[in-house]
Design a protein around this motif. Structure first.
Motif, PDB file in Angstrom:
ATOM      1  N   ASP A   1       1.006  -1.716   0.150  1.00 50.87           N
ATOM      2  CA  ASP A   1      -0.092  -0.096   0.053  1.00 50.87           C
ATOM      3  C   ASP A   1       0.267   0.746   0.107  1.00 50.87           C
ATOM      4  O   ASP A   1       0.392   2.210  -0.220  1.00 50.87           O
ATOM      5  CB  ASP A   1      -1.000   0.179   1.213  1.00 50.87           C
ATOM      6  N   ALA A   2       2.157   0.902   0.426  1.00 56.21           N
ATOM      7  CA  ALA A   2       2.913   2.617   0.775  1.00 56.21           C
ATOM      8  C   ALA A   2       4.014   1.975  -1.330  1.00 56.21           C
ATOM      9  O   ALA A   2       4.295   3.437  -0.999  1.00 56.21           O
ATOM     10  CB  ALA A   2       4.103   2.366   1.563  1.00 56.21           C
ATOM     11  N   ALA A   3       3.384   1.373  -2.308  1.00 59.74           N
ATOM     12  CA  ALA A   3       3.783   1.474  -3.980  1.00 59.74           C
ATOM     13  C   ALA A   3       5.038   1.960  -3.195  1.00 59.74           C
ATOM     14  O   ALA A   3       5.281   2.614  -4.191  1.00 59.74           O
ATOM     15  CB  ALA A   3       2.962   2.950  -4.147  1.00 59.74           C
ATOM     16  N   PRO A   4       5.879   1.143  -2.380  1.00 61.17           N
ATOM     17  CA  PRO A   4       7.306   1.020  -2.995  1.00 61.17           C
ATOM     18  C   PRO A   4       7.938   0.840  -4.399  1.00 61.17           C
ATOM     19  O   PRO A   4       7.387   0.264  -5.496  1.00 61.17           O
ATOM     20  CB  PRO A   4       7.813   0.102  -2.489  1.00 61.17           C
ATOM     21  N   LEU A   5       8.686   1.724  -4.056  1.00 57.14           N
ATOM     22  CA  LEU A   5       9.552   1.444  -6.153  1.00 57.14           C
ATOM     23  C   LEU A   5      11.391   0.353  -5.870  1.00 57.14           C
ATOM     24  O   LEU A   5      11.390   0.911  -5.125  1.00 57.14           O
ATOM     25  CB  LEU A   5      10.078   3.148  -7.026  1.00 57.14           C
ATOM     26  N   ASP A   6      11.740  -0.085  -7.099  1.00 59.83           N
ATOM     27  CA  ASP A   6      12.698  -0.625  -7.279  1.00 59.83           C
ATOM     28  C   ASP A   6      13.365   0.346  -8.442  1.00 59.83           C
ATOM     29  O   ASP A   6      12.618   1.229  -9.041  1.00 59.83           O
ATOM     30  CB  ASP A   6      13.278  -1.621  -7.131  1.00 59.83           C
ATOM     31  N   LEU A   7      14.707   0.362  -8.359  1.00 62.36           N
ATOM     32  CA  LEU A   7      15.628   0.991  -9.401  1.00 62.36           C
ATOM     33  C   LEU A   7      15.060   0.179 -10.927  1.00 62.36           C
ATOM     34  O   LEU A   7      14.980   1.220 -12.046  1.00 62.36           O
ATOM     35  CB  LEU A   7      16.829   1.018  -9.553  1.00 62.36           C
ATOM     36  N   GLU A   8      14.621  -0.944 -10.932  1.00 59.77           N
ATOM     37  CA  GLU A   8      14.836  -1.431 -11.980  1.00 59.77           C
ATOM     38  C   GLU A   8      13.085  -1.037 -13.142  1.00 59.77           C
ATOM     39  O   GLU A   8      13.472  -0.018 -13.691  1.00 59.77           O
ATOM     40  CB  GLU A   8      14.515  -2.932 -12.198  1.00 59.77           C
ATOM     41  N   THR A   9      12.289  -0.364 -12.117  1.00 60.66           N
ATOM     42  CA  THR A   9      10.992  -0.296 -12.456  1.00 60.66           C
ATOM     43  C   THR A   9      10.897   1.403 -12.626  1.00 60.66           C
ATOM     44  O   THR A   9      10.340   1.961 -13.897  1.00 60.66           O
ATOM     45  CB  THR A   9       9.791   0.148 -11.250  1.00 60.66           C
ATOM     46  N   ILE A  10      11.987   1.723 -12.044  1.00 59.51           N
ATOM     47  CA  ILE A  10      12.520   3.314 -12.075  1.00 59.51           C
ATOM     48  C   ILE A  10      12.908   4.145 -13.752  1.00 59.51           C
ATOM     49  O   ILE A  10      12.341   4.477 -14.651  1.00 59.51           O
ATOM     50  CB  ILE A  10      12.588   3.812 -10.978  1.00 59.51           C
ATOM     51  N   LYS A  11      14.087   2.449 -14.152  1.00 63.30           N
ATOM     52  CA  LYS A  11      14.318   2.369 -15.453  1.00 63.30           C
ATOM     53  C   LYS A  11      13.816   2.737 -15.937  1.00 63.30           C
ATOM     54  O   LYS A  11      14.263   3.004 -17.296  1.00 63.30           O
ATOM     55  CB  LYS A  11      15.687   1.527 -14.916  1.00 63.30           C
ATOM     56  N   GLU A  12      13.303   1.410 -16.129  1.00 64.64           N
ATOM     57  CA  GLU A  12      11.808   0.845 -17.167  1.00 64.64           C
ATOM     58  C   GLU A  12      11.135   2.346 -17.088  1.00 64.64           C
ATOM     59  O   GLU A  12      10.209   2.879 -18.099  1.00 64.64           O
ATOM     60  CB  GLU A  12      11.173   0.111 -17.173  1.00 64.64           C
ATOM     61  N   VAL A  13      10.553   3.060 -17.040  1.00 62.72           N
ATOM     62  CA  VAL A  13       9.565   3.806 -16.027  1.00 62.72           C
ATOM     63  C   VAL A  13      10.158   5.632 -17.623  1.00 62.72           C
ATOM     64  O   VAL A  13       9.816   5.411 -18.504  1.00 62.72           O
ATOM     65  CB  VAL A  13       9.275   4.331 -15.217  1.00 62.72           C
ATOM     66  N   LEU A  14      11.896   5.368 -16.708  1.00 64.87           N
ATOM     67  CA  LEU A  14      12.427   6.565 -17.888  1.00 64.87           C
ATOM     68  C   LEU A  14      12.289   6.641 -18.995  1.00 64.87           C
ATOM     69  O   LEU A  14      12.181   6.853 -20.056  1.00 64.87           O
ATOM     70  CB  LEU A  14      13.631   7.244 -17.321  1.00 64.87           C
ATOM     71  N   LEU A  15      12.898   5.177 -19.601  1.00 61.22           N
ATOM     72  CA  LEU A  15      13.579   5.270 -20.808  1.00 61.22           C
ATOM     73  C   LEU A  15      11.817   4.798 -21.538  1.00 61.22           C
ATOM     74  O   LEU A  15      12.023   5.366 -22.720  1.00 61.22           O
ATOM     75  CB  LEU A  15      13.281   3.313 -21.053  1.00 61.22           C
ATOM     76  N   GLN A  16      10.501   4.163 -21.624  1.00 62.40           N
ATOM     77  CA  GLN A  16       9.635   4.358 -21.925  1.00 62.40           C
ATOM     78  C   GLN A  16       9.029   5.888 -22.401  1.00 62.40           C
ATOM     79  O   GLN A  16       8.568   6.575 -23.241  1.00 62.40           O
ATOM     80  CB  GLN A  16       8.907   3.475 -21.204  1.00 62.40           C
ATOM     81  N   THR A  17       9.432   6.784 -21.717  1.00 64.68           N
ATOM     82  CA  THR A  17       8.625   8.381 -20.774  1.00 64.68           C
ATOM     83  C   THR A  17       9.630   8.718 -22.039  1.00 64.68           C
ATOM     84  O   THR A  17       8.989   9.632 -23.178  1.00 64.68           O
ATOM     85  CB  THR A  17       9.443   8.618 -19.474  1.00 64.68           C
ATOM     86  N   ALA A  18      11.210   8.374 -22.441  1.00 70.10           N
ATOM     87  CA  ALA A  18      11.711   9.154 -23.168  1.00 70.10           C
ATOM     88  C   ALA A  18      11.001   8.881 -24.701  1.00 70.10           C
ATOM     89  O   ALA A  18      11.571   9.784 -25.122  1.00 70.10           O
ATOM     90  CB  ALA A  18      13.301   8.430 -23.012  1.00 70.10           C
ATOM     91  N   VAL A  19      10.882   7.879 -25.002  1.00 60.96           N
ATOM     92  CA  VAL A  19      10.355   7.443 -26.002  1.00 60.96           C
ATOM     93  C   VAL A  19       9.425   7.951 -26.305  1.00 60.96           C
ATOM     94  O   VAL A  19       8.988   8.730 -27.634  1.00 60.96           O
ATOM     95  CB  VAL A  19      10.440   5.823 -26.517  1.00 60.96           C
ATOM     96  N   TYR A  20       8.003   7.753 -25.693  1.00 56.34           N
ATOM     97  CA  TYR A  20       6.626   8.677 -25.613  1.00 56.34           C
ATOM     98  C   TYR A  20       6.687   9.950 -25.858  1.00 56.34           C
ATOM     99  O   TYR A  20       5.806  10.970 -26.064  1.00 56.34           O
ATOM    100  CB  TYR A  20       5.107   7.869 -25.361  1.00 56.34           C
ATOM    101  N   ALA A  21       7.592  10.982 -24.777  1.00 52.82           N
ATOM    102  CA  ALA A  21       7.386  11.983 -24.409  1.00 52.82           C
ATOM    103  C   ALA A  21       9.048  12.734 -24.960  1.00 52.82           C
ATOM    104  O   ALA A  21       8.562  14.024 -24.402  1.00 52.82           O
ATOM    105  CB  ALA A  21       6.873  12.200 -22.792  1.00 52.82           C
ATOM    106  N   GLY A  22       9.164  12.264 -24.709  1.00 53.01           N
ATOM    107  CA  GLY A  22      10.842  13.377 -25.646  1.00 53.01           C
ATOM    108  C   GLY A  22      12.300  12.825 -24.407  1.00 53.01           C
ATOM    109  O   GLY A  22      11.680  12.766 -23.483  1.00 53.01           O
ATOM    110  N   VAL A  23      13.071  12.876 -25.595  1.00 51.51           N
ATOM    111  CA  VAL A  23      14.315  12.810 -24.761  1.00 51.51           C
ATOM    112  C   VAL A  23      14.483  13.085 -23.140  1.00 51.51           C
ATOM    113  O   VAL A  23      15.365  12.698 -22.566  1.00 51.51           O
ATOM    114  CB  VAL A  23      15.568  12.187 -25.648  1.00 51.51           C
ATOM    115  N   PRO A  24      14.351  14.422 -23.947  1.00 54.71           N
ATOM    116  CA  PRO A  24      14.486  15.511 -22.707  1.00 54.71           C
ATOM    117  C   PRO A  24      14.092  15.740 -20.771  1.00 54.71           C
ATOM    118  O   PRO A  24      14.103  15.561 -20.122  1.00 54.71           O
ATOM    119  CB  PRO A  24      14.507  17.024 -23.008  1.00 54.71           C
TER     120      PRO A  24
END
Length: 148
Positions: A96-119
């Protein structure tokens, strides 16, 4: 004339908000309530933290991941940093605290770079690294070139 949120909605919203963001952050927000922002604090507590975060359709970790992608895409870096920090600080044993790990953050940011832009991905990476360093959790070094 505005309609005030119900006491039940405010209480549930505060419970959700505390579980996801931590007591210290919520106490700071609530204790800073004043004539200008108190209705806004009530609105986000009832609307976002109860009406949305209490819905059964998605688990909290998925909701936090969506917050990261959305805030990065929109350049809402203060909210992105808040959810990176509290997600990394959350107890991995408490879903319920919605913990994050580095692998998840990395994947979110890689996908964000593709769909929302590299910046957006680049800024997200920089903010995440800053927070990791502040938490004493800097990622280990890695070679740029893959091993043959």
């Amino acid at each position: 004339m505005t309609t005030a949120p119900s006491l039940d909605s405010l209480q549930q919203g505060l419970r959700n908000r505390r579980q996801v963001l931590g007591d210290a952050w919520v106490e700071q927000s609530v204790s800073n309530a004043n004539a200008l922002n108190v209705e806004f604090q009530r609105l986000i507590t009832s609307y976002a933290w109860d009406s949305i975060w209490s819905r059964p359709g998605l688990d909290r970790r998925t909701r936090r991941i969506m917050v990261l992608a959305t805030t990065a895409a929109m350049g809402r870096w203060e909210e992105f940093e808040l959810h990176i920090r509290t997600g990394l600080m959350a107890n991995p044993q408490q879903a319920d605290a919605a913990p994050l790990d580095l692998e998840t953050i990395k994947e979110v940011l890689l996908q964000t770079a593709v769909y929302a832009g590299v910046p957006a991905g680049n800024t997200g990476m920089a903010i995440t690294l800053k927070v990791l360093r502040e938490l004493g959790r800097e990622p280990e070094k890695s070679s740029f070139f893959p091993a043959p």
